[in-house]
Design a protein around this motif. Structure first.
Motif, PDB file in Angstrom:
ATOM      1  N   HIS A  13       0.945  -1.174   0.201  1.00 42.53           N
ATOM      2  CA  HIS A  13      -0.124   0.036   0.007  1.00 42.53           C
ATOM      3  C   HIS A  13       0.886   1.265  -0.063  1.00 42.53           C
ATOM      4  O   HIS A  13       1.906   1.225   0.615  1.00 42.53           O
ATOM      5  N   GLU A  15       2.248   4.775   1.206  1.00 41.55           N
ATOM      6  CA  GLU A  15       2.130   5.375   2.433  1.00 41.55           C
ATOM      7  C   GLU A  15       1.220   6.951   2.283  1.00 41.55           C
ATOM      8  O   GLU A  15       1.353   7.150   1.009  1.00 41.55           O
ATOM      9  N   PRO A  16       0.786   7.424   3.100  1.00 38.09           N
ATOM     10  CA  PRO A  16      -0.234   8.554   2.950  1.00 38.09           C
ATOM     11  C   PRO A  16       0.727   9.725   1.995  1.00 38.09           C
ATOM     12  O   PRO A  16       0.085  10.190   1.027  1.00 38.09           O
ATOM     13  N   ILE A  19       0.562   9.022  -1.596  1.00 35.97           N
ATOM     14  CA  ILE A  19      -0.789   9.042  -2.593  1.00 35.97           C
ATOM     15  C   ILE A  19      -0.912  10.572  -3.300  1.00 35.97           C
ATOM     16  O   ILE A  19      -0.686  11.388  -2.761  1.00 35.97           O
ATOM     17  N   GLY A  72      -4.177   4.204  -3.228  1.00 37.40           N
ATOM     18  CA  GLY A  72      -4.147   4.558  -1.863  1.00 37.40           C
ATOM     19  C   GLY A  72      -5.585   4.747  -1.593  1.00 37.40           C
ATOM     20  O   GLY A  72      -5.933   5.284  -0.373  1.00 37.40           O
ATOM     21  N   ARG A  75      -7.376   0.071   1.662  1.00 41.12           N
ATOM     22  CA  ARG A  75      -6.486  -0.826   2.395  1.00 41.12           C
ATOM     23  C   ARG A  75      -7.004  -2.116   2.250  1.00 41.12           C
ATOM     24  O   ARG A  75      -8.148  -2.540   2.559  1.00 41.12           O
ATOM     25  N   ARG A  88      -9.914   4.082   2.966  1.00 43.06           N
ATOM     26  CA  ARG A  88      -8.678   4.714   3.757  1.00 43.06           C
ATOM     27  C   ARG A  88      -9.299   6.340   3.787  1.00 43.06           C
ATOM     28  O   ARG A  88      -8.745   7.317   3.304  1.00 43.06           O
ATOM     29  N   ASP A  90      -9.811   8.407   6.246  1.00 38.88           N
ATOM     30  CA  ASP A  90      -9.115   9.300   7.175  1.00 38.88           C
ATOM     31  C   ASP A  90      -7.624   9.839   6.405  1.00 38.88           C
ATOM     32  O   ASP A  90      -7.422  10.972   6.245  1.00 38.88           O
ATOM     33  N   ASP A  91      -6.881   8.716   5.656  1.00 36.22           N
ATOM     34  CA  ASP A  91      -5.668   9.253   4.743  1.00 36.22           C
ATOM     35  C   ASP A  91      -6.290  10.286   3.775  1.00 36.22           C
ATOM     36  O   ASP A  91      -5.724  11.259   3.307  1.00 36.22           O
ATOM     37  N   LEU A  92      -7.410   9.619   3.166  1.00 43.11           N
ATOM     38  CA  LEU A  92      -7.716  10.723   1.920  1.00 43.11           C
ATOM     39  C   LEU A  92      -8.388  12.107   2.502  1.00 43.11           C
ATOM     40  O   LEU A  92      -8.241  12.980   1.924  1.00 43.11           O
ATOM     41  N   GLY A  94      -7.384  13.724   4.937  1.00 38.29           N
ATOM     42  CA  GLY A  94      -6.129  14.227   5.453  1.00 38.29           C
ATOM     43  C   GLY A  94      -5.392  14.995   4.324  1.00 38.29           C
ATOM     44  O   GLY A  94      -5.046  16.346   4.522  1.00 38.29           O
ATOM     45  N   LEU A  95      -5.481  14.289   3.245  1.00 35.62           N
ATOM     46  CA  LEU A  95      -4.736  14.871   1.972  1.00 35.62           C
ATOM     47  C   LEU A  95      -5.604  15.630   1.210  1.00 35.62           C
ATOM     48  O   LEU A  95      -4.792  16.781   0.726  1.00 35.62           O
TER      49      LEU A  95
END
Length: 118
Positions: A13, A15-16, A19, A72, A75, A88, A90-92, A94-95
């Motif tokens: 995967h 990493e944030p 992405i 990304g 997961r 994902r 939270d990751d998306l 956040g970005l």
């Protein structure tokens, strides 16, 4: 299962920080992949790949999940023999704040407008 056996089944995967917006948009540009993401977003839990009933072959379904994972968007982890997928969010978020919610809302409106039931 030994640690070595578990590691042998680990899926790569990004990493944030790795992405990329264009990869996320590409992954979500396909109707089947968007359908998968909408189901994951609605359920807000890990779902097994067998949960999804898509009108494509198993190999094509596998391809769609791989594109989503490598971009990304999701997961995937093995739980026993099942491959589980989770959004994902939270990751998306956040970005790219608001992007996922905006795309999901637009997909819902399109589905209602077209009456396609997806």
């Amino acid at each position: 299962m030994t640690d070595t056996a578990a590691a042998g089944r680990a899926l790569p995967h990004p990493e944030p920080a790795e992405i990329r917006l264009e990869a996320v948009l590409h992954a979500l540009s396909d109707p089947m992949r968007l359908r998968i993401v909408r189901e994951l977003a609605a359920d807000e839990a890990e779902l097994s790949c067998s949960h999804f009933v898509l009108p494509v072959t198993k190999s094509t379904t596998t391809h769609h999940f791989r594109v989503l994972r490598e971009s990304g968007v999701i997961r995937q982890v093995y739980r026993g023999t099942a491959k589980m997928s989770v959004l994902r969010r939270d990751d998306l978020d956040g970005l790219f704040p608001g992007l996922l919610d905006c795309l999901l809302a637009a997909a819902d409106r399109q589905s209602e407008r077209l009456g396609d039931g997806t």
